[in-house]
Scaffold this motif. Sequence first.
Motif, PDB file in Angstrom:
ATOM      1  N   THR A 229      35.750  38.278  46.340  1.00  0.00           N
ATOM      2  CA  THR A 229      35.753  39.724  46.543  1.00  0.00           C
ATOM      3  C   THR A 229      35.699  40.014  48.024  1.00  0.00           C
ATOM      4  O   THR A 229      34.867  39.473  48.744  1.00  0.00           O
ATOM      5  CB  THR A 229      34.557  40.370  45.840  1.00  0.00           C
ATOM      6  OG1 THR A 229      34.639  40.040  44.460  1.00  0.00           O
ATOM      7  CG2 THR A 229      34.613  41.866  46.000  1.00  0.00           C
TER       8      THR A 229
ATOM      9  N   TYR B   9      37.097  45.966  44.620  1.00  0.00           N
ATOM     10  CA  TYR B   9      37.525  45.006  43.609  1.00  0.00           C
ATOM     11  C   TYR B   9      38.855  44.360  43.971  1.00  0.00           C
ATOM     12  O   TYR B   9      39.649  44.021  43.117  1.00  0.00           O
ATOM     13  CB  TYR B   9      37.648  45.692  42.245  1.00  0.00           C
ATOM     14  CG  TYR B   9      36.311  46.135  41.695  1.00  0.00           C
ATOM     15  CD1 TYR B   9      35.532  45.263  40.964  1.00  0.00           C
ATOM     16  CD2 TYR B   9      35.849  47.423  41.927  1.00  0.00           C
ATOM     17  CE1 TYR B   9      34.316  45.669  40.464  1.00  0.00           C
ATOM     18  CE2 TYR B   9      34.638  47.838  41.439  1.00  0.00           C
ATOM     19  CZ  TYR B   9      33.873  46.964  40.697  1.00  0.00           C
ATOM     20  OH  TYR B   9      32.669  47.373  40.201  1.00  0.00           O
ATOM     21  N   THR B  10      39.116  44.181  45.222  1.00  0.00           N
ATOM     22  CA  THR B  10      40.314  43.479  45.645  1.00  0.00           C
ATOM     23  C   THR B  10      40.088  41.990  45.472  1.00  0.00           C
ATOM     24  O   THR B  10      39.081  41.447  45.923  1.00  0.00           O
ATOM     25  CB  THR B  10      40.642  43.802  47.113  1.00  0.00           C
ATOM     26  OG1 THR B  10      40.800  45.207  47.234  1.00  0.00           O
ATOM     27  CG2 THR B  10      41.912  43.100  47.535  1.00  0.00           C
TER      28      THR B  10
ATOM     29  N   SER C 197      42.326  43.018  37.907  1.00  0.00           N
ATOM     30  CA  SER C 197      42.141  44.231  37.113  1.00  0.00           C
ATOM     31  C   SER C 197      43.339  45.152  37.306  1.00  0.00           C
ATOM     32  O   SER C 197      43.945  45.209  38.386  1.00  0.00           O
ATOM     33  CB  SER C 197      40.851  44.959  37.514  1.00  0.00           C
ATOM     34  OG  SER C 197      39.726  44.120  37.281  1.00  0.00           O
TER      35      SER C 197
ATOM     36  N   VAL D 153      44.182  47.672  40.554  1.00  0.00           N
ATOM     37  CA  VAL D 153      43.449  47.189  41.728  1.00  0.00           C
ATOM     38  C   VAL D 153      44.335  46.170  42.434  1.00  0.00           C
ATOM     39  O   VAL D 153      44.996  45.346  41.792  1.00  0.00           O
ATOM     40  CB  VAL D 153      42.099  46.568  41.328  1.00  0.00           C
ATOM     41  CG1 VAL D 153      41.363  46.060  42.560  1.00  0.00           C
ATOM     42  CG2 VAL D 153      41.245  47.584  40.582  1.00  0.00           C
TER      43      VAL D 153
ATOM     44  N   SER E 111      49.857  45.479  42.610  1.00  0.00           N
ATOM     45  CA  SER E 111      48.887  46.194  41.796  1.00  0.00           C
ATOM     46  C   SER E 111      49.304  46.083  40.346  1.00  0.00           C
ATOM     47  O   SER E 111      50.323  46.669  39.938  1.00  0.00           O
ATOM     48  CB  SER E 111      48.804  47.664  42.227  1.00  0.00           C
ATOM     49  OG  SER E 111      47.864  48.368  41.444  1.00  0.00           O
TER      50      SER E 111
ATOM     51  N   ALA F 149      40.535  47.944  33.633  1.00  0.00           N
ATOM     52  CA  ALA F 149      39.477  48.474  34.495  1.00  0.00           C
ATOM     53  C   ALA F 149      38.737  49.587  33.762  1.00  0.00           C
ATOM     54  O   ALA F 149      39.323  50.334  32.967  1.00  0.00           O
ATOM     55  CB  ALA F 149      40.063  49.013  35.803  1.00  0.00           C
TER      56      ALA F 149
ATOM     57  N   PHE G  35      39.861  53.118  35.365  1.00  0.00           N
ATOM     58  CA  PHE G  35      41.260  53.176  35.795  1.00  0.00           C
ATOM     59  C   PHE G  35      41.967  54.366  35.143  1.00  0.00           C
ATOM     60  O   PHE G  35      41.832  54.578  33.929  1.00  0.00           O
ATOM     61  CB  PHE G  35      41.980  51.880  35.396  1.00  0.00           C
ATOM     62  CG  PHE G  35      43.460  51.919  35.657  1.00  0.00           C
ATOM     63  CD1 PHE G  35      43.957  51.696  36.926  1.00  0.00           C
ATOM     64  CD2 PHE G  35      44.359  52.200  34.626  1.00  0.00           C
ATOM     65  CE1 PHE G  35      45.319  51.724  37.166  1.00  0.00           C
ATOM     66  CE2 PHE G  35      45.724  52.249  34.861  1.00  0.00           C
ATOM     67  CZ  PHE G  35      46.201  51.997  36.139  1.00  0.00           C
TER      68      PHE G  35
ATOM     69  N   GLN H 127      43.025  59.719  45.059  1.00  0.00           N
ATOM     70  CA  GLN H 127      43.752  58.642  45.736  1.00  0.00           C
ATOM     71  C   GLN H 127      44.310  59.160  47.052  1.00  0.00           C
ATOM     72  O   GLN H 127      44.836  60.277  47.134  1.00  0.00           O
ATOM     73  CB  GLN H 127      44.892  58.124  44.848  1.00  0.00           C
ATOM     74  CG  GLN H 127      44.411  57.531  43.532  1.00  0.00           C
ATOM     75  CD  GLN H 127      45.555  57.079  42.647  1.00  0.00           C
ATOM     76  OE1 GLN H 127      46.725  57.163  43.027  1.00  0.00           O
ATOM     77  NE2 GLN H 127      45.221  56.594  41.451  1.00  0.00           N
TER      78      GLN H 127
ATOM     79  N   ARG I 109      32.495  54.576  44.484  1.00  0.00           N
ATOM     80  CA  ARG I 109      33.402  53.478  44.173  1.00  0.00           C
ATOM     81  C   ARG I 109      34.659  53.664  45.009  1.00  0.00           C
ATOM     82  O   ARG I 109      35.228  54.760  45.075  1.00  0.00           O
ATOM     83  CB  ARG I 109      33.760  53.463  42.686  1.00  0.00           C
ATOM     84  CG  ARG I 109      32.552  53.255  41.768  1.00  0.00           C
ATOM     85  CD  ARG I 109      32.983  53.273  40.312  1.00  0.00           C
ATOM     86  NE  ARG I 109      33.929  52.185  40.022  1.00  0.00           N
ATOM     87  CZ  ARG I 109      33.545  50.955  39.681  1.00  0.00           C
ATOM     88  NH1 ARG I 109      32.252  50.645  39.607  1.00  0.00           N
ATOM     89  NH2 ARG I 109      34.440  50.032  39.406  1.00  0.00           N
TER      90      ARG I 109
ATOM     91  N   ASN J  60      38.345  51.480  45.839  1.00  0.00           N
ATOM     92  CA  ASN J  60      39.220  50.343  45.569  1.00  0.00           C
ATOM     93  C   ASN J  60      40.509  50.463  46.372  1.00  0.00           C
ATOM     94  O   ASN J  60      41.019  51.573  46.586  1.00  0.00           O
ATOM     95  CB  ASN J  60      39.589  50.257  44.079  1.00  0.00           C
ATOM     96  CG  ASN J  60      38.390  49.910  43.222  1.00  0.00           C
ATOM     97  OD1 ASN J  60      37.373  49.436  43.712  1.00  0.00           O
ATOM     98  ND2 ASN J  60      38.514  50.181  41.929  1.00  0.00           N
TER      99      ASN J  60
ATOM    100  N   ILE K 150      44.202  50.141  46.067  1.00  0.00           N
ATOM    101  CA  ILE K 150      45.109  50.207  44.915  1.00  0.00           C
ATOM    102  C   ILE K 150      46.408  49.463  45.184  1.00  0.00           C
ATOM    103  O   ILE K 150      46.868  48.677  44.354  1.00  0.00           O
ATOM    104  CB  ILE K 150      45.387  51.670  44.542  1.00  0.00           C
ATOM    105  CG1 ILE K 150      44.082  52.363  44.139  1.00  0.00           C
ATOM    106  CG2 ILE K 150      46.420  51.762  43.425  1.00  0.00           C
ATOM    107  CD1 ILE K 150      44.239  53.833  43.821  1.00  0.00           C
TER     108      ILE K 150
END
Length: 422
Positions: A2, A9-10, A24, A27, A88, A124, A127, A132, A166, A168, A170
Motif C-alpha cells: 500500500t 488503496y493504491t 479493488s 482503485v 483502474s 470495493a 465504490f 472526484q 477516505r 483513493n 482512481i
Amino acid sequence: MTAGKKDVYTIFSKVHSDRNVYPSAGVLFVHVLEREYFKGEFPPYPKPGEISNDPITFNTNLMGYPDRPGWLRYIQRTPYSDGVLYGSPTAENVGKPTIIEITAYNRRTFETARHNLIINIMSAEDFPLPYQAEFFIKNMNVEEMLASEVLGDFLGAVKNVWQPERLNAINITSALDRGGRVPLPINDMKEGVYVMVGADVPFSSCLREVENPQNQLRCSQEMEPVITCDKKFRTQFYIDWCKISLVDKTKQVSTYQEVIRGEGILPDGGEYKPPSDSLKSRDYYTDFLITLAVPSAVALVLFLILAYIMCCRREGVIQLVHHSAIQKSTKELRDMSKNREIAWPLSTLPVFHPVTGELIRPLHADSYESTNMPLMQTQQNLPHQTQIPQQQTTGDFRLTTFQRFEVNGIPEERKLTEAMNL
C-alpha cells in the motif's frame, strides 16, 4: 503493498512467476515489471564477473487474446528501464480472474521468458467515491508519476488541501492519450499526466476557487488563475488549475428516460414467430427471365435506333456526298490553275514613257505563265491590243493602247468604244 497512508488503496506489486494480485474495482492498480528479476532467466555474459546489462523489453496480453483488457495499460520508456502495468479495474470484471501473459525479450540473445499474472478484481465497499477531482500535472511523465513514492507524495498534498476521510487514486492517464503533443527534447520538458482522485467529502473551498468568474476569465486569457493552496503543490508538482475537473456524483441526474410510445414508435409485436414449414415453394424462373429479358430488349432497341441514325439517315449521306463534292471541286481547281491561259490584267500592260512617249520593252518573255507575272510591266505590243489616238491639249494626237478581250470567241470592244467617245 500500500502506497501513502492507510486510507489510500493504491496497489503495487513486484514481478513473480504466476503471481496472484487482488486489486479493488475503481482503485488505481500498478504492477512493476522489474528487469533485474528477468535477468536470472537468461544466460550470463560470456566473461565471468562482467556486469550484465542486457536490453530487455516486455510484451503483455490477455491470455488467449492479442492485447490487454481495455482498462489495463502498459508503458516502458527504454529497454533499460522497468515496465509498468497500470489501470483502474472496472466493476464488470469483479469476481472474474484476469490472466495476463508477460513475455520478456532479451534483445542481445533473442531469448524469451514468460510468466503469468493473475489479477483477481475485488469489489470495493464505497465504490465509486461520490466526489472526484482530476488534476493535470505538467512537470511529470506517466512512469514518473506511477512510482509509489511520487504518487504517495501527491496524494498526501491533496489530502492536506481536501481533508477527506477516505482518499483513493482512481486513475492515471498520460497527456498523450488525451490528444497531447510529444514535447520537444529541450529544457527537460515533460509530457504531462492526468491524475484522478476520489474522496468521500465535498470539495474544499480551495479547490472551488478555480470556478469563480475571475479565475475563469484568467483561464480564458491563457493566464494562470490565483489559487491560495497552489503553494502546497508547487514544491514538487506544477498543476495546471485551468484544466482541473471537479465531478460531484451525488448531483448527477440519471440519463435513463422511460420510452413513451407515440408517433414514430412501432407497437410491441411480442415474440418473433418464424414462418411454418408448410409454406409452398415459389418458382422464380419466370421472374428471372423477365429480369433479364426486359433490360436486354430495351438495350437492343436503343442499339438499333443508334445504328439507324448513324448509318441510314439522309443527313449523313448528304454530308458524305457534300464532302466528296468538295474534294472533287478542289482537285479540279488545282488542275485548272496549272493549265490556265488567260490574258494579262490591265495593270500589267506596257505603258509609254512619260517623257519621250516611246514604248518600253518588257523585261520578260511572253511565254511566262500568268502566275509568275509581276503586277507592273513595261509597255509592249502584245496580241489582241488596240491603239487609238487621243487629242492632247495642244492639238496633237497620241496613241493609247488597250487590251482586247474575247468572251466565248467574240471580241469585247467596250474599252475601245468608251475611249472613242471621249
